[in-house]
Design an enzyme around this catalytic site. Structure first.
Site, short mmCIF file in Angstrom:
data_model
loop_
_atom_site.label_atom_id
_atom_site.label_comp_id
_atom_site.label_asym_id
_atom_site.label_seq_id
_atom_site.Cartn_x
_atom_site.Cartn_y
_atom_site.Cartn_z
N PRO A 1 0.62 -1.09 0.05
CA PRO A 1 0.05 -0.03 0.06
C PRO A 1 0.89 1.30 -0.07
CG PRO A 1 -0.12 -1.39 1.90
CD PRO A 1 0.43 -2.25 1.03
N GLU A 2 0.41 2.32 -0.85
CA GLU A 2 1.12 3.48 -1.10
C GLU A 2 0.26 4.56 -0.48
OE1 GLU A 2 3.00 3.61 -4.87
OE2 GLU A 2 2.77 1.44 -5.11
N LYS B 1 3.85 6.03 4.38
CA LYS B 1 3.21 4.96 4.08
C LYS B 1 2.73 4.32 5.52
CE LYS B 1 5.56 3.20 -0.05
NZ LYS B 1 6.66 2.47 -0.55
N ARG C 1 13.58 -3.70 -8.56
CA ARG C 1 12.05 -2.97 -8.67
C ARG C 1 11.28 -3.37 -10.19
NH1 ARG C 1 9.93 0.21 -4.76
NH2 ARG C 1 11.49 0.98 -3.39
#
Ligand SMILES: [Zn+2]
Length: 272
Positions: free
Chosen positions: A2-3, A58, A260
């Site tokens: 979650p961001e 976050k 990433r």
């Protein structure tokens, strides 16, 4: 993970659900998720009232009436549920906070994620390492330009660096770069003034739209919640490798940048 949009969505929902509510008990099913022995943790929280919920990057910070904070980071796979125990199987959750009105706040998927009880000072100390909030009033276009003028490396790496800007991760960095028509592996020092301006506008647009749509969490927050996760199907490039770009039809590329995942449209976003 979650961001900004997911955590900001949680913050607004939980502020009204939890504000002013007294904690009656705590269930800890996974000791590794908390920072004290379960009994001490539960005792410290019993009869405390949650005043309000704050978000920083976050993280969520639950402000308690004794001045301490519950500091939450969901990391990869963490999620929240609020409701009555009859609806949920308690053992599925690593931590459960019971409230005096019969509802509970459930913490699920906490493997790397954590819920720590900390003093106000310690919370402040930990949050100090974070970069500015994307919507901090002081982060004007001018300040944003200044921030980037001192940055080296790749664009996606900069956007996901929590000490540089707080709250943006893998998904929204790609969505922001797509919106700004910039290749995520572009070198930051090579970005001209127009590119920085597009990036600034894209960051604000993408994050707000995603938050208003409920972010991309898969689990609903409450029983009748049909808002959370509303953005899940609306990402334009993230996790869409091999699919056609909705703007130009070119195949969306999936590559790796500094371990990433990175998704982009080579036609719309040019080259690195
Ligand atoms: Zn395209």
């Amino acid at each position: 993970m979650p961001e900004w949009p997911e955590m900001e969505h949680y913050r607004t929902q939980l502020s009204s659900l939890l504000g002013g509510k007294r904690i009656t008990g705590v269930v800890v099913n996974r000791e590794g998720s908390i920072n004290e022995p379960p009994e001490a943790f539960a005792n410290a929280l019993a009869n405390r009232t949650i005043l309000f919920v704050e978000r920083r990057g976050k993280h969520l910070l639950f402000h308690l009436d004794d001045g301490n904070r519950l500091l939450l980071h969901l990391m990869l796979g963490g999620w929240l549920y609020y409701g009555t125990e009859a609806k949920k199987e308690d053992s599925r959750f690593q931590v459960i906070i019971r409230l005096f009105d019969g509802n509970s706040l459930y913490f699920g998927g906490l493997r790397l994620g954590y819920l720590h009880l900390v003093s106000a000072k310690s919370a402040l100390e930990q949050m100090k390492q974070l970069g500015p909030e994307p919507f901090d009033q002081r982060l004007t276009l001018e300040a944003f330009r200044k921030l980037f003028s001192g940055k080296r490396g790749r664009l996606k790496t900069a956007l996901t660096d929590q000490k540089f800007i707080a709250g943006i991760g893998n998904c929204y960095s790609d969505e922001i770069c797509f919106e700004a028509k910039l290749h995520p592996a572009r070198s930051v020092p090579d970005l001209d003034a127009a590119a920085i301006e597009r990036l600034y506008a894209a960051m604000r647009k993408v994050l707000i739209e995603a938050k208003e749509a409920g972010g991309y969490m898969e689990h609903p927050l409450t029983e009748n919640d049909n808002v959370t996760g509303g953005y899940n199907s609306r990402c334009l490039v993230y996790d869409r490798g091999g699919e056609p770009c909705i703007v130009c039809g070119h195949e969306i590329q999936h590559e790796t940048l500094s371990s990433r995942k990175m998704f982009y449209c080579p036609q719309c976003q040019g080259t690195a």
